[in-house]
Design an enzyme around this catalytic site. Structure first.
Site, PDB file in Angstrom:
ATOM      1  N   GLY A 251      -0.184   8.860   3.521  1.00 36.09           N
ATOM      2  CA  GLY A 251       1.072  10.004   3.326  1.00 36.09           C
ATOM      3  C   GLY A 251       1.150   9.943   1.495  1.00 36.09           C
TER       4      GLY A 251
ATOM      5  N   HIS B 295      -6.444  12.976  -1.604  1.00 38.45           N
ATOM      6  CA  HIS B 295      -6.488  13.287   0.109  1.00 38.45           C
ATOM      7  C   HIS B 295      -6.688  14.636   0.353  1.00 38.45           C
ATOM      8  CE1 HIS B 295      -3.015  10.023  -0.627  1.00 38.45           C
ATOM      9  NE2 HIS B 295      -3.742   9.585   0.356  1.00 38.45           N
TER      10      HIS B 295
ATOM     11  N   GLN C 190      -1.323  -3.795   6.722  1.00 41.44           N
ATOM     12  CA  GLN C 190      -1.997  -4.104   5.813  1.00 41.44           C
ATOM     13  C   GLN C 190      -1.318  -4.760   4.386  1.00 41.44           C
ATOM     14  OE1 GLN C 190      -3.800   0.160   6.121  1.00 41.44           O
ATOM     15  NE2 GLN C 190      -3.541   0.119   3.856  1.00 41.44           N
TER      16      GLN C 190
ATOM     17  N   GLY D  63     -12.137   7.976   1.062  1.00 43.30           N
ATOM     18  CA  GLY D  63     -12.544   8.177  -0.437  1.00 43.30           C
ATOM     19  C   GLY D  63     -13.066   6.907  -0.687  1.00 43.30           C
TER      20      GLY D  63
ATOM     21  N   ASP E 132     -11.230   3.666  -2.657  1.00 39.78           N
ATOM     22  CA  ASP E 132     -11.173   2.508  -1.939  1.00 39.78           C
ATOM     23  C   ASP E 132     -12.691   1.925  -1.468  1.00 39.78           C
ATOM     24  OD1 ASP E 132      -7.999   2.253  -1.918  1.00 39.78           O
ATOM     25  OD2 ASP E 132      -8.369   4.171  -0.730  1.00 39.78           O
TER      26      ASP E 132
HETATM   27  O1  PAF Z   1      -6.535   4.330   2.421  1.00 36.74           O
HETATM   28  C1  PAF Z   1      -5.504   4.368   3.112  1.00 36.74           C
HETATM   29  O2  PAF Z   1      -4.534   5.165   2.650  1.00 36.74           O
HETATM   30  C2  PAF Z   1      -5.229   3.209   4.230  1.00 36.74           C
HETATM   31  O3  PAF Z   1      -5.749   1.896   3.930  1.00 36.74           O
HETATM   32  C3  PAF Z   1      -5.654   3.845   5.431  1.00 36.74           C
HETATM   33  C4  PAF Z   1      -7.121   3.822   5.614  1.00 36.74           C
HETATM   34  C5  PAF Z   1      -5.118   4.975   5.907  1.00 36.74           C
HETATM   35  C6  PAF Z   1      -5.350   2.583   6.634  1.00 36.74           C
HETATM   36  O4  PAF Z   1      -3.890   2.461   6.681  1.00 36.74           O
END
Ligand code: PAF
Length: 287
Positions: free
Chosen positions: A31, A37, A61, A147, A150
């Protein structure tokens, strides 16, 4: 566009879509959406009948001292942005709904997380691999879009999908940058005005490294030293890592023969930013 907050409902909707022959593309996000995004959602829109965007700030995470509580959130604004690029379903579950209190299954990779962000964020990729698998199982997507900002995350997910024979295609989309080169990130909103200038040191350091490689520099240590000193010449910067490594294994590279990944993680004030590029002996990047 419909918003679904319950994982069983989402699963039923996607099952029915699949049964009627529709293809589904998933864009997983946490979000506080930005143009980066939206570029993933546009790619998803072109490649499937149905686009599902998940919005979920995944607690598994984040490390104990990281920004889980402060992570920016604005679901109403996010929904408007999703609608503007033609998303069909926003999946926005709560933590209780996705994990419950008896949750006990995680996915661990044994090599890729032992590099770069995995070293400074222990357990991060375990949380990412786990939530991405859950989102894929819930949405039954044919493909998922991530993307390249990352970079390590994409490698981890590709490896997991291959190792576990998951029936889904992974699509990687290019990094989207602000006009001045700063890679877009939800965390950029943490930056105060003077820090915003320091944040530019990341993309500029990558650009300088590519210039050095284009002019014949092959030694990673010299590229790394130059990038470190350049970044540290900006106020409020602290380096987490600057690495030149193999684009597939993430093992360090001493001499650049073909192409190499240059990846950076830098704290600007208390905001941790990442960026990367593929260094090549021929072409120049344009961050
Ligand atoms: O890249 C992100 O925003 C997050 O690591 C993901 C892939 C949505 C997992 O929570």
């Amino acid at each position: 566009m419909e918003t679904i907050t319950d994982k069983r409902k989402m699963q039923q909707v996607c099952e029915a879509l699949r049964a009627s022959g529709k293809t589904i593309a998933l864009v997983p996000t946490m979000g506080f959406l930005h143009e980066g995004h939206l570029s993933l959602m546009r790619i998803a829109r072109q490649s499937a009948d149905i686009v599902v965007t998940s919005i979920f700030v995944n607690p598994t995470q984040f490390g104990p001292n990281e920004d889980l509580a402060a992570y920016p959130r604005d679901l109403e604004r996010d929904k408007g942005l999703c609608a503007s690029v033609g998303v069909d379903y926003v999946f926005a579950p709560g933590v209780e709904n996705l994990y419950g209190n008896r949750y006990q299954t995680y996915i661990d990779l044994h090599q890729l997380p032992n590099h770069l962000c995995g070293l400074s964020r222990p357990g991060h990729f375990r949380g990412v691999a786990t939530i991405v698998t859950k989102l894929m199982n819930i949405t039954k997507a044919h493909r998922a879009v991530f993307g390249q900002k990352d970079y390590q995350q994409v490698l981890v997910i590709r490896q997991m999908v291959s190792d576990l024979d998951m029936d889904i295609e992974i699509v990687t989309a290019p990094i989207i940058r602000e006009a001045d080169g700063l890679a877009m990130s939800s965390r950029n909103t943490y930056l105060k005005a003077p820090q915003r200038e320091s944040a530019l040191s990341l993309s500029r350091a990558l650009h300088k490294a590519q210039e050095m490689v284009s002019s014949g520099m092959r030694h990673s240590s010299q590229l790394i030293d130059a990038a470190r000193s350049f970044i540290l010449s900006f106020p409020e910067t602290a380096i987490d890592y600057v690495a030149v490594c193999d684009p597939l294994t993430l093992e360090d590279i001493a001499i650049i023969e073909g192409s190499a990944l240059m990846a950076l993680a830098v704290r600007v004030g208390s905001t941790r930013l990442i960026d990367n590029t593929i260094l090549t002996r021929t072409s120049a990047i344009n961050p």
